[in-house]
Each structure stands twice: as C-alpha cells, then as structure tokens.
Design a protein around this motif. Sequence first.
Motif, PDB file in Angstrom:
ATOM      1  N   PRO A   1     112.751  44.594  38.882  1.00  0.00           N
ATOM      2  CA  PRO A   1     112.638  45.083  40.269  1.00  0.00           C
ATOM      3  C   PRO A   1     113.987  45.243  40.966  1.00  0.00           C
ATOM      4  N   ALA A   2     114.973  44.471  40.576  1.00  0.00           N
ATOM      5  CA  ALA A   2     116.290  44.534  41.229  1.00  0.00           C
ATOM      6  C   ALA A   2     117.234  45.491  40.522  1.00  0.00           C
ATOM      7  N   TYR A   3     116.687  46.369  39.659  1.00  0.00           N
ATOM      8  CA  TYR A   3     117.524  47.285  38.888  1.00  0.00           C
ATOM      9  C   TYR A   3     118.448  48.090  39.812  1.00  0.00           C
ATOM     10  N   GLY A   4     119.698  48.200  39.412  1.00  0.00           N
ATOM     11  CA  GLY A   4     120.671  48.936  40.221  1.00  0.00           C
ATOM     12  C   GLY A   4     121.633  48.017  40.952  1.00  0.00           C
ATOM     13  N   GLN A   5     121.269  46.749  41.092  1.00  0.00           N
ATOM     14  CA  GLN A   5     122.174  45.781  41.724  1.00  0.00           C
ATOM     15  C   GLN A   5     123.092  45.176  40.654  1.00  0.00           C
ATOM     16  N   THR A   6     124.359  45.150  40.965  1.00  0.00           N
ATOM     17  CA  THR A   6     125.345  44.691  39.988  1.00  0.00           C
ATOM     18  C   THR A   6     126.297  43.683  40.617  1.00  0.00           C
ATOM     19  N   MET A   7     126.579  42.633  39.901  1.00  0.00           N
ATOM     20  CA  MET A   7     127.561  41.633  40.326  1.00  0.00           C
ATOM     21  C   MET A   7     128.708  41.647  39.323  1.00  0.00           C
ATOM     22  N   VAL A   8     129.919  41.753  39.838  1.00  0.00           N
ATOM     23  CA  VAL A   8     131.088  41.885  38.963  1.00  0.00           C
ATOM     24  C   VAL A   8     132.086  40.763  39.241  1.00  0.00           C
ATOM     25  N   PHE A   9     132.569  40.138  38.178  1.00  0.00           N
ATOM     26  CA  PHE A   9     133.641  39.138  38.267  1.00  0.00           C
ATOM     27  C   PHE A   9     134.822  39.693  37.480  1.00  0.00           C
ATOM     28  N   ARG A  10     135.895  39.995  38.179  1.00  0.00           N
ATOM     29  CA  ARG A  10     137.005  40.701  37.553  1.00  0.00           C
ATOM     30  C   ARG A  10     138.105  39.746  37.078  1.00  0.00           C
ATOM     31  N   ASP A  11     138.841  40.228  36.087  1.00  0.00           N
ATOM     32  CA  ASP A  11     139.992  39.488  35.560  1.00  0.00           C
ATOM     33  C   ASP A  11     139.623  38.074  35.110  1.00  0.00           C
ATOM     34  N   VAL A  12     138.576  37.951  34.342  1.00  0.00           N
ATOM     35  CA  VAL A  12     138.122  36.658  33.845  1.00  0.00           C
ATOM     36  C   VAL A  12     138.783  36.392  32.488  1.00  0.00           C
ATOM     37  N   ARG A  13     139.423  35.231  32.357  1.00  0.00           N
ATOM     38  CA  ARG A  13     140.133  34.937  31.116  1.00  0.00           C
ATOM     39  C   ARG A  13     139.166  34.424  30.034  1.00  0.00           C
TER      40      ARG A  13
END
Length: 218
Positions: free
Chosen positions: A146-158
């Motif tokens: 149901p939540a398709y299209g929602q995105t969470m991004v964590f950048r520069d993760v080692r």
Amino acid sequence: MKSALKRHRLLVLALSLGFTSFLLSYRLLGLYVVRRPVLVATRDVEAYTCLKASDIKLAYIPSGGVPADALTSVEQAVGSYSRMPLLKGQIVQSGHVSSRKEEIGLSADLPPETRGMFIPASAARAVGGLLKKGEKVDLICAAKGPAYGQTMVFRDVRVLEVVRDESSREFQGALVLLSPAECELVASSLENCNVYLSLVPRDSGAAFDTSLDGRRLP
C-alpha cells in the motif's frame, strides 16, 4: 692427621653444609637482585581497547617475579587490543593482548555513537554483489504494498564488511555503519520495503546531515 680430621669431623661437616647453604642462598638471592624489563600498564585500561604507547611503559623488576609470558618491549603491545581489563601497574602478559582483530570483534573499531547493522540484500539489488569492504553506498528502502512509491534513503553509508555464504560464496548482504536512530528506521522498514545498495564514488567527500525522518540529505 687422620686423628685430627676425626676429632674435627663435625666441624668440617658443619662448614661444608654452611658453604653449600651459602651457595644456594646466593643463587636464590641473585634471582631477585637481577632485574629484567617488563611491560606494565600506566593506567586502568578497559577490555578491547587499542593500546597506545601512553598506555604502557617498561619497568624493571627482580627476575624472580617476572612471569614466563611477560611482554618485554613496547612494540609487542602498541596497536594490539586488550583482551581483558588491565589495572594500573599490572604486568602485561601475552595472553592479555591480541594483535588479531577477529579475536576482539568488529565492535572495537566502531566510532562512538554509531552502530553496525547487517543489511540483507540479494546481489541483484546490491551492485551485483561486487561491493568491497570500506566502500560507501546509498541505502535505499523502497516501500512495497500500500505504501508503494515512498522511499527512504540513507546516503554515504560505509560498508564495514561484505557477508557471503561460507560454502557457496553467494552474496548475502553487507554490514554497514549507521546511527542508532537510523538502525531503528531501517529495522522498521525491512519487512515492508525492497532494499537496494547503490555504490557511491570513492572520492565523494560531501557531508550529510540526518533529518527528522531519517534521510541523509546534502
């Protein structure tokens, strides 16, 4: 002459025993008079601490009190990890330290206020499984259902470690470095999201802040 020896036999025997006792005492005393160098802790050190030159020093103590496995040079300990707590003034022995990080665990290298978290991902969603230890990735959690299209991004993760199946060598995921809050967000997303790891350029020096929703934004 023989009669004189007979008369003084007890005296000669006593002198012989006395001389023998003197030699034994002198030898035993020599063990405590002769001093040998050993390493001692200069402060209280917690277990799994990487030892620095300021944490240890050479001290000279009677050889009779030196343990067989005592370390005798600073170079033997600097850069190693304490396997147990060390007290100030304690003699450092070989069993007290380890130069092998795998014996200590990955947590010894984690920066303060960070956490190591395993991210399960197939090779198809993680750069074909070509990730290397020490690289950086963007961790992308794309919602499904149901939540398709929602995105969470964590950048520069080692990437701390790449995990593969021991027998098949199949890529299974990666151990990455996150903050405690980010770990909670990722954990709540794993069941309802498709997880992707995208490779970040090695020379990327951009700094990222964590916003309230957990996304690292430029």
